[in-house]
Write a protein that holds these residues in place. Structure first.
Motif, PDB file in Angstrom:
ATOM      1  N   ARG A 271     -45.619 -33.265  -4.463  1.00  0.00           N
ATOM      2  CA  ARG A 271     -44.968 -33.115  -3.093  1.00  0.00           C
ATOM      3  C   ARG A 271     -45.818 -32.840  -2.024  1.00  0.00           C
ATOM      4  NH1 ARG A 271     -41.746 -28.917   0.086  1.00  0.00           N
ATOM      5  NH2 ARG A 271     -39.847 -30.308   1.120  1.00  0.00           N
ATOM      6  N   ALA A 272     -46.988 -32.143  -2.424  1.00  0.00           N
ATOM      7  CA  ALA A 272     -48.197 -31.706  -1.497  1.00  0.00           C
ATOM      8  C   ALA A 272     -48.947 -33.328  -1.303  1.00  0.00           C
ATOM      9  CB  ALA A 272     -49.034 -30.802  -2.009  1.00  0.00           C
ATOM     10  N   LEU A 273     -49.240 -33.993  -2.507  1.00  0.00           N
ATOM     11  CA  LEU A 273     -49.718 -35.180  -2.206  1.00  0.00           C
ATOM     12  C   LEU A 273     -49.174 -36.104  -1.415  1.00  0.00           C
ATOM     13  CD1 LEU A 273     -52.093 -36.904  -3.380  1.00  0.00           C
ATOM     14  CD2 LEU A 273     -50.947 -37.536  -5.289  1.00  0.00           C
ATOM     15  N   ILE A 274     -47.859 -36.559  -1.569  1.00  0.00           N
ATOM     16  CA  ILE A 274     -47.079 -37.306  -0.758  1.00  0.00           C
ATOM     17  C   ILE A 274     -46.986 -36.830   0.517  1.00  0.00           C
ATOM     18  CG2 ILE A 274     -44.653 -37.926  -0.434  1.00  0.00           C
ATOM     19  CD1 ILE A 274     -43.956 -37.665  -3.634  1.00  0.00           C
ATOM     20  N   ASP A 275     -47.206 -35.774   0.780  1.00  0.00           N
ATOM     21  CA  ASP A 275     -47.210 -35.127   2.266  1.00  0.00           C
ATOM     22  C   ASP A 275     -48.435 -35.351   2.718  1.00  0.00           C
ATOM     23  OD1 ASP A 275     -44.417 -34.704   2.155  1.00  0.00           O
ATOM     24  OD2 ASP A 275     -44.556 -32.546   2.160  1.00  0.00           O
ATOM     25  N   GLY A 276     -49.526 -35.549   2.020  1.00  0.00           N
ATOM     26  CA  GLY A 276     -51.048 -35.440   2.724  1.00  0.00           C
ATOM     27  C   GLY A 276     -51.440 -34.250   2.613  1.00  0.00           C
ATOM     28  N   ARG A 277     -51.284 -33.223   1.944  1.00  0.00           N
ATOM     29  CA  ARG A 277     -51.814 -31.944   1.906  1.00  0.00           C
ATOM     30  C   ARG A 277     -52.385 -31.726   0.797  1.00  0.00           C
ATOM     31  NH1 ARG A 277     -47.699 -28.598   0.960  1.00  0.00           N
ATOM     32  NH2 ARG A 277     -45.983 -30.038   0.835  1.00  0.00           N
ATOM     33  N   TYR A 278     -53.412 -30.908   0.898  1.00  0.00           N
ATOM     34  CA  TYR A 278     -54.616 -30.470  -0.173  1.00  0.00           C
ATOM     35  C   TYR A 278     -54.310 -29.672  -1.039  1.00  0.00           C
ATOM     36  CZ  TYR A 278     -58.237 -32.850   3.038  1.00  0.00           C
ATOM     37  OH  TYR A 278     -58.578 -33.805   3.640  1.00  0.00           O
ATOM     38  N   ALA A 279     -53.179 -28.933  -0.870  1.00  0.00           N
ATOM     39  CA  ALA A 279     -52.710 -28.028  -1.888  1.00  0.00           C
ATOM     40  C   ALA A 279     -51.320 -27.695  -1.641  1.00  0.00           C
ATOM     41  CB  ALA A 279     -53.404 -26.700  -1.928  1.00  0.00           C
ATOM     42  N   PRO A 280     -50.389 -27.414  -2.629  1.00  0.00           N
ATOM     43  CA  PRO A 280     -49.157 -27.065  -2.419  1.00  0.00           C
ATOM     44  C   PRO A 280     -48.916 -25.325  -1.836  1.00  0.00           C
ATOM     45  CG  PRO A 280     -49.625 -26.724  -4.646  1.00  0.00           C
ATOM     46  CD  PRO A 280     -50.640 -27.384  -4.128  1.00  0.00           C
ATOM     47  N   SER A 281     -47.673 -25.338  -1.505  1.00  0.00           N
ATOM     48  CA  SER A 281     -47.418 -24.128  -0.864  1.00  0.00           C
ATOM     49  C   SER A 281     -46.069 -23.638  -1.373  1.00  0.00           C
ATOM     50  CB  SER A 281     -47.085 -24.165   0.711  1.00  0.00           C
ATOM     51  OG  SER A 281     -45.876 -24.987   0.992  1.00  0.00           O
ATOM     52  N   VAL A 282     -45.833 -22.287  -1.113  1.00  0.00           N
ATOM     53  CA  VAL A 282     -44.658 -21.478  -1.719  1.00  0.00           C
ATOM     54  C   VAL A 282     -43.415 -22.142  -1.214  1.00  0.00           C
ATOM     55  CG1 VAL A 282     -43.429 -19.571  -1.720  1.00  0.00           C
ATOM     56  CG2 VAL A 282     -45.826 -19.206  -1.704  1.00  0.00           C
ATOM     57  N   GLU A 283     -43.250 -22.720  -0.067  1.00  0.00           N
ATOM     58  CA  GLU A 283     -42.208 -23.540   0.529  1.00  0.00           C
ATOM     59  C   GLU A 283     -41.866 -24.809  -0.506  1.00  0.00           C
ATOM     60  OE1 GLU A 283     -39.995 -26.655   2.414  1.00  0.00           O
ATOM     61  OE2 GLU A 283     -42.233 -26.978   2.016  1.00  0.00           O
ATOM     62  N   ASP A 284     -43.063 -25.242  -1.138  1.00  0.00           N
ATOM     63  CA  ASP A 284     -42.515 -26.256  -2.017  1.00  0.00           C
ATOM     64  C   ASP A 284     -41.797 -26.007  -3.411  1.00  0.00           C
ATOM     65  OD1 ASP A 284     -44.004 -28.447  -0.868  1.00  0.00           O
ATOM     66  OD2 ASP A 284     -45.914 -27.637  -1.327  1.00  0.00           O
ATOM     67  N   VAL A 285     -42.258 -24.528  -3.817  1.00  0.00           N
ATOM     68  CA  VAL A 285     -41.508 -23.999  -4.819  1.00  0.00           C
ATOM     69  C   VAL A 285     -40.110 -24.009  -4.534  1.00  0.00           C
ATOM     70  CG1 VAL A 285     -41.667 -21.894  -6.526  1.00  0.00           C
ATOM     71  CG2 VAL A 285     -43.799 -22.738  -5.673  1.00  0.00           C
ATOM     72  N   VAL A 286     -39.801 -23.355  -3.448  1.00  0.00           N
ATOM     73  CA  VAL A 286     -38.567 -23.102  -3.049  1.00  0.00           C
ATOM     74  C   VAL A 286     -37.598 -24.250  -2.758  1.00  0.00           C
ATOM     75  CG1 VAL A 286     -37.010 -22.229  -1.252  1.00  0.00           C
ATOM     76  CG2 VAL A 286     -39.030 -21.070  -1.790  1.00  0.00           C
ATOM     77  N   ALA A 287     -38.255 -25.684  -2.246  1.00  0.00           N
ATOM     78  CA  ALA A 287     -37.508 -26.753  -2.142  1.00  0.00           C
ATOM     79  C   ALA A 287     -37.264 -27.453  -3.283  1.00  0.00           C
ATOM     80  CB  ALA A 287     -38.502 -27.569  -1.213  1.00  0.00           C
ATOM     81  N   LEU A 288     -38.210 -27.354  -4.492  1.00  0.00           N
ATOM     82  CA  LEU A 288     -38.375 -28.099  -5.717  1.00  0.00           C
ATOM     83  C   LEU A 288     -37.285 -27.052  -6.763  1.00  0.00           C
ATOM     84  CD1 LEU A 288     -41.570 -29.746  -5.648  1.00  0.00           C
ATOM     85  CD2 LEU A 288     -39.213 -30.838  -5.559  1.00  0.00           C
ATOM     86  N   ALA A 289     -37.294 -25.891  -6.467  1.00  0.00           N
ATOM     87  CA  ALA A 289     -36.540 -24.880  -7.484  1.00  0.00           C
ATOM     88  C   ALA A 289     -35.091 -25.731  -7.856  1.00  0.00           C
ATOM     89  CB  ALA A 289     -36.273 -23.627  -7.080  1.00  0.00           C
ATOM     90  N   PRO A 290     -34.418 -26.254  -7.086  1.00  0.00           N
ATOM     91  CA  PRO A 290     -32.980 -26.831  -7.922  1.00  0.00           C
ATOM     92  C   PRO A 290     -32.770 -27.917  -8.625  1.00  0.00           C
ATOM     93  CG  PRO A 290     -32.689 -26.155  -5.239  1.00  0.00           C
ATOM     94  CD  PRO A 290     -34.087 -26.238  -5.739  1.00  0.00           C
ATOM     95  N   PRO A 291     -33.717 -29.133  -8.246  1.00  0.00           N
ATOM     96  CA  PRO A 291     -33.606 -30.031  -9.126  1.00  0.00           C
ATOM     97  C   PRO A 291     -34.686 -29.633 -10.483  1.00  0.00           C
ATOM     98  CG  PRO A 291     -35.327 -30.441  -7.283  1.00  0.00           C
ATOM     99  CD  PRO A 291     -34.527 -29.344  -6.850  1.00  0.00           C
TER     100      PRO A 291
END
Length: 322
Positions: A271-291
């Motif tokens: 998700r971080a790579l797709i968004d062009g970010r250098y590292a993931p965040s805690v927000e990514d963890v929350v967003a991807l928890a359901p799937p």
């Protein structure tokens, strides 16, 4: 594609999503999750009612990525050999007999397993080794599958008569479970107009299989901070049965194992790579928890009697991270 900062993945993903939207109307978020799972090198389980473009999603993804796609319609009488292939006895001109292996439809880069829960457990298990190891064994011989190899399976959550629920061991092999809901009014209007006119042109490829594999290697190079690692561990471990738990969590019958942590880590990196970010965040963890977690957990009979759903449990689990 060796450097995270100079990666063309964000631009490629945007192009993929834009082209997919011309075919699959109103499902950009779902398509993004599908592509995210493929960039992680994982398998996808699509769950939704008939007519919500689940099969069309697989065909569209295969065209966009220029990969070989095959489809299997799962039925109760389907046999493992119908998926994996079989050996046949041949006789040469000299009279010498030998066995020759005829590959089944699993020998492709994207396998569309339609209504996978309609097949018997014996046939469902035929996919286990393929999904986990990328190879199958026939008559004591190993046969490697093409690279990349992904399974995109679908199941209908409504009609349960004549179905065989997937075992937990096989559900755990799917990186994500994506719930496909009904389209909203505007999306359904656009879909209605777009699909009942002249024949549509198939989407043009926007990525190659080689570029997909390069992106899969790049995902694993993205660094993950300690705060994100701690959030993943805290989230996954909180989904396991606890006697002292309160709220919906007290109804957890079985929870996610270590493979869920691995899946969540990879998904956050992607998700971080797709968004062009250098590292993931805690927000990514929350967003991807359901799937990542919804197919790796189950509520007890008492919880179902009180109307508790897995989604409510995951919502409670993510609250401390918000």
């Amino acid at each position: 594609m060796s450097s995270v900062g100079a990666s063309p993945v964000p631009e490629l993903m945007e192009s993929l999503l834009n082209r997919a939207e011309r075919v699959i109307v109103g499902q950009r978020d779902n398509m993004e999750m599908v592509l995210l799972a493929l960039i992680c090198g994982g398998h996808i389980l699509l769950e939704g009612v008939p007519g919500t473009a689940k099969t069309l999603t697989a065909r569209t993804v295969a065209r966009l990525l220029s990969i070989d796609c095959k489809r299997i319609q799962f039925t109760p009488d389907l046999m493992p050999s119908d998926i994996l292939g079989s050996e046949v006895l041949e006789e040469s001109e000299t009279g010498r007999r030998s066995f020759r292996f005829i590959p089944g439809p699993v020998f492709c880069q994207l396998l569309m397993a339609d209504e996978i829960n309609r097949a018997s457990p014996r046939t469902q298990s035929a996919l286990l080794q393929a999904m986990q190891e990328g190879r199958v064994s026939i008559a004591g011989q190993y046969h490697p599958l093409p690279r990349p190899f992904h399974v995109l399976a679908t199941q209908n959550p409504l009609e349960q008569e004549g179905t065989y629920p997937l075992p937990e061991a096989q559900l755990d092999r799917f990186l994500l479970q994506i719930d496909v809901d009904y389209p909203d009014l505007d999306a359904e209007r656009r879909m209605l107009i777009a699909t009942t006119g002249l024949a549509e042109q198939p989407p043009r490829p926007a990525m190659t299989a080689a570029e997909l594999q390069a992106a899969q290697r790049l995902v694993r190079q993205i660094p993950v901070g300690d705060s994100v690692v701690d959030a993943i561990l805290a989230l996954v471990r909180s989904g396991r049965p606890e006697e002292a738990a309160e709220g919906p969590r007290r109804f957890v019958a079985w929870g996610p194992g270590p493979r869920a942590s691995q899946a969540l880590m990879l998904a956050c990196r992607a998700r971080a790579l797709i968004d062009g970010r250098y590292a993931p965040s805690v927000e990514d963890v929350v967003a991807l928890a359901p799937p990542v977690l919804r197919h790796r957990m189950a509520v007890s009979f008492a919880g179902r009697a009180e109307g508790v759903a897995v989604a409510q449990v995951i919502e409670q689990m993510t609250m401390p991270l918000r």
